[in-house]
Each structure stands twice: as C-alpha cells, then as structure tokens.
Design an enzyme around this catalytic site. Structure first.
Site, PDB file in Angstrom:
ATOM      1  N   SER A  99     -14.552 -10.993   1.671  1.00 51.27           N
ATOM      2  CA  SER A  99     -14.099 -10.977   0.273  1.00 51.27           C
ATOM      3  C   SER A  99     -14.458 -12.327  -0.347  1.00 51.27           C
ATOM      4  O   SER A  99     -14.689 -13.303   0.387  1.00 51.27           O
ATOM      5  CB  SER A  99     -12.583 -10.798   0.256  1.00 51.27           C
ATOM      6  OG  SER A  99     -12.058 -11.020  -1.027  1.00 51.27           O
TER       7      SER A  99
ATOM      8  N   TYR B 188      -3.917 -13.167   3.061  1.00 48.43           N
ATOM      9  CA  TYR B 188      -5.149 -12.375   2.893  1.00 48.43           C
ATOM     10  C   TYR B 188      -6.370 -13.294   2.951  1.00 48.43           C
ATOM     11  O   TYR B 188      -7.334 -13.019   3.670  1.00 48.43           O
ATOM     12  CB  TYR B 188      -5.080 -11.627   1.557  1.00 48.43           C
ATOM     13  CG  TYR B 188      -6.272 -10.731   1.259  1.00 48.43           C
ATOM     14  CD1 TYR B 188      -6.352  -9.447   1.793  1.00 48.43           C
ATOM     15  CD2 TYR B 188      -7.304 -11.154   0.419  1.00 48.43           C
ATOM     16  CE1 TYR B 188      -7.441  -8.617   1.516  1.00 48.43           C
ATOM     17  CE2 TYR B 188      -8.387 -10.340   0.132  1.00 48.43           C
ATOM     18  CZ  TYR B 188      -8.450  -9.062   0.681  1.00 48.43           C
ATOM     19  OH  TYR B 188      -9.532  -8.252   0.385  1.00 48.43           O
TER      20      TYR B 188
HETATM   21  N1  LIG Z   1     -10.556  -3.855  -3.646  1.00 47.07           N
HETATM   22  C1  LIG Z   1     -10.910  -5.119  -3.790  1.00 47.07           C
HETATM   23  O1  LIG Z   1     -10.701  -5.736  -4.847  1.00 47.07           O
HETATM   24  C2  LIG Z   1     -11.605  -5.839  -2.658  1.00 47.07           C
HETATM   25  C3  LIG Z   1     -12.256  -7.045  -2.936  1.00 47.07           C
HETATM   26  C4  LIG Z   1     -12.896  -7.708  -1.910  1.00 47.07           C
HETATM   27  C5  LIG Z   1     -12.879  -7.174  -0.629  1.00 47.07           C
HETATM   28  N2  LIG Z   1     -12.222  -6.003  -0.400  1.00 47.07           N
HETATM   29  C6  LIG Z   1     -12.193  -5.488   0.965  1.00 47.07           C
HETATM   30  O2  LIG Z   1     -12.903  -4.264   1.005  1.00 47.07           O
HETATM   31  C7  LIG Z   1     -12.389  -3.450   2.055  1.00 47.07           C
HETATM   32  C8  LIG Z   1     -12.095  -2.052   1.532  1.00 47.07           C
HETATM   33  O3  LIG Z   1     -11.076  -2.137   0.586  1.00 47.07           O
HETATM   34  P1  LIG Z   1     -10.826  -1.039  -0.551  1.00 47.07           P
HETATM   35  O4  LIG Z   1     -10.799  -1.751  -1.839  1.00 47.07           O
HETATM   36  O5  LIG Z   1     -11.740   0.100  -0.355  1.00 47.07           O
HETATM   37  O6  LIG Z   1      -9.322  -0.650  -0.218  1.00 47.07           O
HETATM   38  P2  LIG Z   1      -8.670   0.733   0.217  1.00 47.07           P
HETATM   39  O7  LIG Z   1      -7.220   0.461   0.349  1.00 47.07           O
HETATM   40  O8  LIG Z   1      -9.097   1.842  -0.694  1.00 47.07           O
HETATM   41  O9  LIG Z   1      -9.305   1.021   1.648  1.00 47.07           O
HETATM   42  C9  LIG Z   1      -8.860   0.413   2.812  1.00 47.07           C
HETATM   43  C10 LIG Z   1      -8.831   1.464   3.906  1.00 47.07           C
HETATM   44  O10 LIG Z   1      -8.432   0.826   5.129  1.00 47.07           O
HETATM   45  C11 LIG Z   1      -7.541   1.691   5.792  1.00 47.07           C
HETATM   46  N3  LIG Z   1      -6.674   0.961   6.697  1.00 47.07           N
HETATM   47  C12 LIG Z   1      -5.640   0.132   6.388  1.00 47.07           C
HETATM   48  N4  LIG Z   1      -5.045  -0.303   7.504  1.00 47.07           N
HETATM   49  C13 LIG Z   1      -5.708   0.250   8.548  1.00 47.07           C
HETATM   50  C14 LIG Z   1      -5.559   0.187   9.955  1.00 47.07           C
HETATM   51  N5  LIG Z   1      -4.565  -0.517  10.518  1.00 47.07           N
HETATM   52  N6  LIG Z   1      -6.415   0.894  10.724  1.00 47.07           N
HETATM   53  C15 LIG Z   1      -7.395   1.640  10.177  1.00 47.07           C
HETATM   54  N7  LIG Z   1      -7.578   1.749   8.843  1.00 47.07           N
HETATM   55  C16 LIG Z   1      -6.743   1.066   8.043  1.00 47.07           C
HETATM   56  C17 LIG Z   1      -6.736   2.352   4.676  1.00 47.07           C
HETATM   57  O11 LIG Z   1      -6.096   3.551   5.109  1.00 47.07           O
HETATM   58  C18 LIG Z   1      -7.822   2.582   3.641  1.00 47.07           C
HETATM   59  O12 LIG Z   1      -8.428   3.855   3.798  1.00 47.07           O
HETATM   60  C19 LIG Z   1     -11.154  -4.172   2.583  1.00 47.07           C
HETATM   61  O13 LIG Z   1     -11.488  -4.893   3.748  1.00 47.07           O
HETATM   62  C20 LIG Z   1     -10.818  -5.138   1.468  1.00 47.07           C
HETATM   63  O14 LIG Z   1     -10.109  -6.254   1.934  1.00 47.07           O
HETATM   64  C21 LIG Z   1     -11.602  -5.309  -1.380  1.00 47.07           C
END
Ligand SMILES: NC(=O)c1ccc[n+]([C@@H]2O[C@H](COP(=O)([O-])OP(=O)(O)OC[C@H]3O[C@@H](n4cnc5c(N)ncnc54)[C@H](O)[C@@H]3O)[C@@H](O)[C@H]2O)c1
Length: 308
Positions: free
Chosen positions: A177, A190
């Site tokens: 991120s 985080y």
């Molecule tokens: N959304 C943002 O603004 C953003 C920005 C930068 C990075 N990210 C990163 O991108 C990645 C995806 O995030 P997203 O925005 O799609 O969020 P999201 O919440 O839609 O997806 C995250 C997924 O991870 C799964 N998950 C959570 N805990 C888990 C566990 N213990 N075991 C297995 N699966 C698990 C959830 O069920 C979910 O399906 C993450 O690593 C997040 O940190 C997101």
C-alpha cells in the site's frame, strides 16, 4: 592482477552495465515491454472473495490462467470462483483459508499442491484494516492486522517458493500500500504491517538476486486509497494529485505490471514524487506538503467495510 587494475575493471564493468540498463529502461519507456503469456499458469490469489482479489481473479481468468482462490469468506470466494468460470476460466478452485493462521496456510497449501499443482504466480492480496488510533486499538486487533497483512506472506512464501526455485519459474506479487511507504496517523498498525510486507518482499527479491536464482520475478504494489469499501469514509485533500482510485483501474495497472515483470508499482504516479521528496526535503517542508494534500485528515471520516 594488481589491485588498481582490478578496481578499474570493476568500475568499468559497473559503468558498462549501468549504461546498458539505463538504455534498456529508456527503450521500454518508449516502447512498452512485451507482456508475458500467463495462459496455463497456476495463479493463487489470497483475499479473492471481494474487492481487488475478485477483480484480479476475473482478469487472470480472461488471460487463460488456472485460478486458486483463497479467502476466509467462503461465500464471497465461491461467488468469485463462479464468476471466474463465467469469465472463461476452465479451471478455477476456491479454498476457504484463514491466512492469519500459519497451520491453516500450510494445510491448505499442501492440499492445493496435491489437487492442483505447483503455484507459479502467488498474489498476496488478503488484507484488513482496523482504522483506530494507536492507543485506542486493542492489542488483538493490531496482532490480527500483522497476521493477515504481513505474516501470511511469510507462510505462503515458505509453502510455494521452494517449488518455484526448483522449477526456475515463478512470480511473487505483494499487494502492499502507499501506507507501506509513508506513515499515516490513525493507521499505525496497518502502516507497520504494510511496511513489513514491502520490506519482506523486497528482501526476498534481493535474496534471490544475490543467490543468482533465476526465473522468479517479484512485483510490489503500493496504491493510494481505492474505492473498494475497505477505506470507506476516508478522504483526500488533493484529488487532482492523489485521487481515490477506482478498483478496475488499479487492477488493470497491477496486471500490466505483472505481465511486464515490473518490480515496483506505485499508484498514482504522484506517489513516486512524494517518495523522492520524502528522501530529500527538510521535515518541516514535508509536514507542510502533508497538510497541503490533507494527509493528517485522511482517516477522519473512516468507517471501513460494513460487516454483511
Ligand atoms: N482499498 C484500499 O484503499 C487499499 C489501498 C491500498 C492497498 N490495499 C490493499 O489491497 C488489498 C485488497 O484490499 P481490498 O481493497 O480489495 O479490500 P477487501 O476488503 O475488498 O478485500 C480483502 C479480502 O481479504 C479477505 N481476508 C481478510 N482477512 C482474511 C484472512 N484472515 N484470510 C483470508 N482472507 C482474508 C477478505 O475476506 C476480503 O475478501 C489489501 O491487502 C489491502 O490492504 C487496499
């Protein structure tokens, strides 16, 4: 060989290789690098039950990859699996796995190796956010953030990297991120977990390079806020330079970076500028820039993902 001849040779080789790689970079800036073919590759995506993970699965389905989808959310993951089949995946497998539990990661990894085969592209994407100020954040939530956002990467690498090394073929993708590059108030646990994920992926990249292990690529992804619901309520003070990103755009950039075997991907481009400024500017000026882009208020309206 005399020591001064030896060191002159070392400088000469270094300069020659540097000029070559600069030229190569310039050429690939003008003419995009050819994309690799991932048809038939076995791609594991953690956190495939929603958001980026789901969209990545659909992209790789259209590219003819074999999909192995992991999520703690069985229903969401199976839904992604069905969507991937509809999008053209001939082989897609959903496994319920809590990536925060080391033994479960190893158990499901063994099952995957027996039932599907060796993973050739590993995308560590599962993530969670607590969104609380440090002193208000219960210990167990901070530990959970580390278990999912960082430690799961250790266990999946341990499980799948040996076969990649044996086959001299593989690609390790870390979804970190921009919070893995800059500290953000209200997001300490985080940020720390995402810095760790970044540092781990980069260290293994260097470890493979130093050991002259060929054929294994690394891609580290650092996006700003994305409209997936994970950071619902968060705002940007400078939408022209730091916009809240659309998930489809981010996934397109991630897949392009994987296919072009780029090591670092920061989105939007302004993150590269901020990284440079962070290394050279005095701290007072950095704080002013932080205020200008609204960095100290990013998290003020955080509500996060609503539980189903
Ligand atoms: N959304 C943002 O603004 C953003 C920005 C930068 C990075 N990210 C990163 O991108 C990645 C995806 O995030 P997203 O925005 O799609 O969020 P999201 O919440 O839609 O997806 C995250 C997924 O991870 C799964 N998950 C959570 N805990 C888990 C566990 N213990 N075991 C297995 N699966 C698990 C959830 O069920 C979910 O399906 C993450 O690593 C997040 O940190 C997101």
């Amino acid at each position: 060989m005399a020591p001064n001849v030896k060191s002159a040779k070392k400088v000469f080789v270094f300069l020659g290789k540097s000029v070559f790689s600069l030229l190569e970079t310039m050429i690939f800036t003008l003419i995009p690098k050819p994309r690799k073919n991932v048809a038939g590759e076995i791609v594991l995506i953690t956190g495939a039950g929603s958001g980026l993970g789901r969209l990545l699965a659909l992209k790789f389905a259209r590219l003819g990859a074999v999909l192995v989808l992991w999520d703690i959310n069985k229903e969401g993951n199976e839904e992604t699996c069905n969507m991937a089949r509809d999008a053209g995946a001939t082989r897609a497998y959903a496994y319920t796995c809590d990536c925060s539990r080391k033994e479960e990661v190893y158990r499901v990894a063994d099952q995957v190796k027996k039932e599907v085969g060796d993973i050739s592209i590993l995308i560590n994407n599962a993530g969670i956010v607590t969104g609380k100020r440090f002193l208000d954040c219960p210990d167990e939530l901070m530990e959970k953030a580390f278990d999912v956002n960082f430690k799961a990467h250790l266990w999946t690498y341990k499980a799948f990297l040996p076969a990649m090394i044996a086959n001299a073929h593989g690609h390790l993708v870390c979804i970190s991120s921009s919070a893995g590059l800059f500290g953000i108030n209200g997001l300490a646990d985080y940020c720390a977990s995402k810095f760790s994920a970044y540092g781990f992926a980069e260290s293994i990249f260097f470890e493979l390079f130093a050991q002259k292990i060929k054929g294994i690529k690394t891609t580290i992804v650092c996006p700003f806020f994305i409209n997936t619901g994970m950071f619902e309520g968060c705002t940007t003070g400078c939408p022209s330079l730091l916009p809240i990103l659309e998930p489809e755009y981010v996934v397109r950039k991630i897949v392009d970076a994987i296919l072009q075997e780029k090591v670092y991907l920061y989105i939007p481009k302004f993150i590269y500028v901020l990284m440079f400024l962070k290394s050279v500017l005095p701290t007072k000026l950095l704080l002013l820039i932080g205020e200008y882009v609204g960095a100290f208020n990013f998290m003020d309206g955080f509500v996060g993902k609503k539980k189903n």
